[in-house]
Design a protein around this motif. Structure first.
Motif, PDB file in Angstrom:
ATOM      1  N   HIS A  85      -4.999  17.149   2.841  1.00 11.51           N
ATOM      2  CA  HIS A  85      -4.673  18.569   3.015  1.00 11.51           C
ATOM      3  C   HIS A  85      -3.385  18.925   2.266  1.00 11.51           C
ATOM      4  CE1 HIS A  85      -4.132  22.462   4.913  1.00 11.51           C
ATOM      5  NE2 HIS A  85      -2.917  22.075   5.312  1.00 11.51           N
ATOM      6  N   ILE A  86      -2.351  18.088   2.425  1.00 11.53           N
ATOM      7  CA  ILE A  86      -1.073  18.356   1.750  1.00 11.53           C
ATOM      8  C   ILE A  86      -1.232  18.181   0.237  1.00 11.53           C
ATOM      9  CG2 ILE A  86       1.338  17.622   1.531  1.00 11.53           C
ATOM     10  CD1 ILE A  86       1.205  16.700   4.436  1.00 11.53           C
ATOM     11  N   ARG A  87      -1.997  17.146  -0.182  1.00  4.60           N
ATOM     12  CA  ARG A  87      -2.166  16.916  -1.615  1.00  4.60           C
ATOM     13  C   ARG A  87      -2.871  18.118  -2.283  1.00  4.60           C
ATOM     14  NH1 ARG A  87      -1.649  12.390  -4.497  1.00  4.60           N
ATOM     15  NH2 ARG A  87      -1.892  10.933  -2.755  1.00  4.60           N
ATOM     16  N   HIS A  88      -3.791  18.694  -1.528  1.00  2.00           N
ATOM     17  CA  HIS A  88      -4.476  19.867  -2.072  1.00  2.00           C
ATOM     18  C   HIS A  88      -3.482  20.989  -2.334  1.00  2.00           C
ATOM     19  CE1 HIS A  88      -7.648  22.783  -2.785  1.00  2.00           C
ATOM     20  NE2 HIS A  88      -7.111  23.578  -1.861  1.00  2.00           N
ATOM     21  N   GLN A  89      -2.535  21.167  -1.424  1.00  2.00           N
ATOM     22  CA  GLN A  89      -1.516  22.202  -1.609  1.00  2.00           C
ATOM     23  C   GLN A  89      -0.615  21.874  -2.799  1.00  2.00           C
ATOM     24  OE1 GLN A  89       0.326  23.796   2.105  1.00  2.00           O
ATOM     25  NE2 GLN A  89      -0.845  22.137   3.104  1.00  2.00           N
ATOM     26  N   VAL A  90      -0.277  20.588  -2.939  1.00  2.00           N
ATOM     27  CA  VAL A  90       0.557  20.178  -4.076  1.00  2.00           C
ATOM     28  C   VAL A  90      -0.197  20.416  -5.387  1.00  2.00           C
ATOM     29  CG1 VAL A  90       1.689  18.226  -5.212  1.00  2.00           C
ATOM     30  CG2 VAL A  90       1.886  18.508  -2.726  1.00  2.00           C
ATOM     31  N   ASP A  91      -1.469  20.028  -5.415  1.00  2.00           N
ATOM     32  CA  ASP A  91      -2.262  20.168  -6.634  1.00  2.00           C
ATOM     33  C   ASP A  91      -2.470  21.633  -7.013  1.00  2.00           C
ATOM     34  OD1 ASP A  91      -2.403  17.449  -6.773  1.00  2.00           O
ATOM     35  OD2 ASP A  91      -4.434  17.300  -5.911  1.00  2.00           O
ATOM     36  N   VAL A 144       7.572  25.952  -5.983  1.00  2.00           N
ATOM     37  CA  VAL A 144       8.483  25.573  -7.062  1.00  2.00           C
ATOM     38  C   VAL A 144       9.335  24.415  -6.581  1.00  2.00           C
ATOM     39  CG1 VAL A 144      10.449  26.290  -8.493  1.00  2.00           C
ATOM     40  CG2 VAL A 144       8.538  27.854  -8.113  1.00  2.00           C
ATOM     41  N   GLY A 145       9.252  23.266  -7.255  1.00  2.00           N
ATOM     42  CA  GLY A 145      10.012  22.083  -6.902  1.00  2.00           C
ATOM     43  C   GLY A 145       9.450  20.868  -7.625  1.00  2.00           C
ATOM     44  N   ASP A 146       9.948  19.700  -7.240  1.00  2.00           N
ATOM     45  CA  ASP A 146       9.543  18.455  -7.889  1.00  2.00           C
ATOM     46  C   ASP A 146       8.189  18.010  -7.332  1.00  2.00           C
ATOM     47  OD1 ASP A 146       9.283  16.041  -9.106  1.00  2.00           O
ATOM     48  OD2 ASP A 146      11.230  15.238  -8.473  1.00  2.00           O
ATOM     49  N   LEU A 147       7.118  18.523  -7.928  1.00  2.00           N
ATOM     50  CA  LEU A 147       5.779  18.198  -7.444  1.00  2.00           C
ATOM     51  C   LEU A 147       5.447  16.732  -7.647  1.00  2.00           C
ATOM     52  CD1 LEU A 147       3.782  21.337  -8.688  1.00  2.00           C
ATOM     53  CD2 LEU A 147       4.748  20.896  -6.411  1.00  2.00           C
ATOM     54  N   ALA A 148       5.984  16.119  -8.705  1.00  2.00           N
ATOM     55  CA  ALA A 148       5.718  14.695  -8.948  1.00  2.00           C
ATOM     56  C   ALA A 148       6.291  13.845  -7.821  1.00  2.00           C
ATOM     57  CB  ALA A 148       6.318  14.277 -10.292  1.00  2.00           C
ATOM     58  N   ALA A 149       7.469  14.261  -7.316  1.00  2.00           N
ATOM     59  CA  ALA A 149       8.078  13.512  -6.210  1.00  2.00           C
ATOM     60  C   ALA A 149       7.205  13.595  -4.963  1.00  2.00           C
ATOM     61  CB  ALA A 149       9.481  14.056  -5.918  1.00  2.00           C
ATOM     62  N   LEU A 150       6.653  14.808  -4.740  1.00  2.00           N
ATOM     63  CA  LEU A 150       5.773  14.955  -3.569  1.00  2.00           C
ATOM     64  C   LEU A 150       4.526  14.086  -3.730  1.00  2.00           C
ATOM     65  CD1 LEU A 150       5.897  18.802  -2.794  1.00  2.00           C
ATOM     66  CD2 LEU A 150       7.321  16.958  -1.882  1.00  2.00           C
ATOM     67  N   SER A 151       3.944  14.093  -4.946  1.00  2.00           N
ATOM     68  CA  SER A 151       2.755  13.279  -5.187  1.00  2.00           C
ATOM     69  C   SER A 151       3.054  11.795  -4.993  1.00  2.00           C
ATOM     70  CB  SER A 151       2.237  13.524  -6.609  1.00  2.00           C
ATOM     71  OG  SER A 151       1.751  14.840  -6.740  1.00  2.00           O
ATOM     72  N   ALA A 152       4.258  11.376  -5.447  1.00  2.00           N
ATOM     73  CA  ALA A 152       4.639   9.968  -5.290  1.00  2.00           C
ATOM     74  C   ALA A 152       4.762   9.606  -3.813  1.00  2.00           C
ATOM     75  CB  ALA A 152       5.956   9.707  -6.023  1.00  2.00           C
ATOM     76  N   ARG A 153       5.364  10.519  -3.037  1.00  2.00           N
ATOM     77  CA  ARG A 153       5.494  10.249  -1.603  1.00  2.00           C
ATOM     78  C   ARG A 153       4.124  10.178  -0.936  1.00  2.00           C
ATOM     79  NH1 ARG A 153      10.017  14.099   1.004  1.00  2.00           N
ATOM     80  NH2 ARG A 153       9.370  12.913   2.877  1.00  2.00           N
ATOM     81  N   LEU A 154       3.225  11.042  -1.371  1.00  2.00           N
ATOM     82  CA  LEU A 154       1.875  11.007  -0.801  1.00  2.00           C
ATOM     83  C   LEU A 154       1.157   9.720  -1.182  1.00  2.00           C
ATOM     84  CD1 LEU A 154       0.763  14.712  -1.348  1.00  2.00           C
ATOM     85  CD2 LEU A 154       1.355  13.613   0.825  1.00  2.00           C
ATOM     86  N   ASP A 155       1.357   9.263  -2.466  1.00  2.00           N
ATOM     87  CA  ASP A 155       0.731   7.999  -2.880  1.00  2.00           C
ATOM     88  C   ASP A 155       1.249   6.838  -2.035  1.00  2.00           C
ATOM     89  OD1 ASP A 155      -0.664   9.341  -4.806  1.00  2.00           O
ATOM     90  OD2 ASP A 155       0.729   8.842  -6.446  1.00  2.00           O
TER      91      ASP A 155
END
Length: 409
Positions: A75-81, A86-97
């Motif tokens: 659910h959160i990854r869908h929001q990130v994608d 506005v922010g460091d989306l790569a950092a969020l993706s890394a945390r999700l990974d």
């Protein structure tokens, strides 16, 4: 036009977020300044940060299932994608990974834990089945029955296995309980039948005793009463609720006859006085058997004395309770010695005492080794603490050893 390290707003009010793949459109902002636009979408980013942080905490500190955790991550990854922040989306993706890896690890840990618990449950249930099958052959009806009920409670507290294994073990367990119950039921049914036969036999003896109570054929009737008494003893015990009443009627009928005979033959008082003297001498001999030191010899001697007692005949009515009471007191002392001997040689009680003693001896030896190790390591505080514990265990061991001596070693 306004921008910051992670985003910008162009002159048309379109908001962009910067990613490794280039700028992505976040949305459009027409209601205020570009700074307000960036602040709004940055707050939405912080909301995702908070949401990920909460999910990380739940995964680490609660029993959140892997399935539910994966759903929340997606659910959160869908929001990130969708990049509407506005922010460091790569950092969020890394945390999700990383969170996905953690959830996978937790899933494997739980899988291993469940497998371990299943093995432990299987071993525990197999042990219960083995014990139940051993108890099924026991004739210790009360203790074995209580233990089987306790095993059922223990079984209920264990987790289920796979259906096939659980059903097979339960079938064996249930079969053992049923076999024991069937044997116990048969035993008590046989016992009840024997007591019912005894009741019918004693009712016949009572009927004959009551029919004879007014007889004046003193010799023949007295002899018949003695035969009836022998038959009474040979009949065994009836049910508890009938035994005392039948005995009172049986003894009452004899008392009526012998009282009448005593009244008619008052001249035999002198003979009865001699009987009293003889019985008092026998009571003196019997009382020398107490306290009982040699149970077998005391039992044999008392049997002989009792036979001589029965052969002597009646004593004056008013003296009978006292002299008979003396013999009964000796008989009770021998019976108590028999019960004490049985308890002393009871293999179950001896085994429990021996088992407890062995456990305490192991505990004392273990504590001594721990104290020596603590002393050798210079940890006197731990050694002193263990020494106090050793004193308590040693006291229990001394007491258990003393109890074991009562069983003959």
């Amino acid at each position: 036009m306004s921008s910051d390290p992670w985003g910008r707003v162009d002159e048309t009010g379109t908001v962009y977020v910067r990613t490794a793949e280039g700028e992505k459109v976040v949305g459009s902002w027409q209601a205020g300044t570009p700074e307000e636009a960036l602040a709004y979408f940055e707050r939405k980013y912080e909301g995702l940060v908070v949401e990920i942080g909460l999910l990380e905490k739940r995964v680490k500190t609660t029993d959140l299932s892997a399935k539910d955790a994966q759903t929340a991550i997606e659910h959160i990854r869908h929001q990130v994608d969708e990049h509407h922040v506005v922010g460091d989306l790569a950092a969020l993706s890394a945390r999700l990974d990383k969170l996905v890896a953690t959830v996978d690890s937790r899933r494997e840990e739980r899988k291993a834990q469940k497998a371990k618990q299943a093995d432990e449950a299987r071993s525990a249930k197999e042990a219960l089945v083995t014990e139940a099958e051993e108890l099924a052959q026991s004739e210790q009806w009360r203790s074995a029955g209580e233990r089987l009920r306790a095993l059922v409670d223990t079984w209920k507290g264990l987790p289920r296995l796979d259906r096939k294994s659980d059903d097979e073990l339960w079938h064996r367990f249930s079969h053992a309980r049923s076999a024991f119950s069937k044997r116990r039921k048969a035993h008590f049914a046989q016992l009840d039948a024997q007591r019912e036969d005894a009741r019918k036999a004693k009712e016949r003896l009572v009927a004959e005793a009551e029919a004879l109570q007014n007889s004046t054929d003193w010799g023949a009737t007295a002899a018949r009463y003695r035969e009836l008494m022998a038959d009474w003893k040979a009949a065994g015990r009836a049910q508890r609720e009938h035994e005392d009443d039948l005995w009172n009627r049986f003894r009452g009928a004899q008392d009526v006859f012998f009282a009448a005979r005593s009244g008619v033959f008052a001249e035999r008082d002198a003979e009865q006085t001699e009987n009293l003297t003889a019985k008092e001498e026998l009571a003196d001999e019997a009382e020398k058997l107490v306290p009982v030191t040699d149970l077998k010899a005391a039992r044999a001697a008392f049997r002989t004395l009792n036979e001589r007692w029965e052969a002597i005949g009646h004593v004056p009515r008013d003296a009978r309770p006292k002299v008979e009471g003396r013999m009964h007191a000796v008989e009770r002392a021998i019976q108590e010695a028999e019960e004490a001997e049985w308890r002393r040689t009871n293999p179950e009680a001896r085994a429990r005492a021996a088992g407890l003693t062995g456990q305490l001896q192991d505990a004392v030896e273990k504590l001594r080794k721990q104290i020596d190790a603590a002393r050798a390591a210079g940890n006197d505080a731990k050694a002193d603490k263990l020494s106090k514990e050793l004193e308590g265990r040693q006291a229990l061991l001394d007491q258990a050893l003393k109890g074991l001596e009562e069983f003959g070693g």
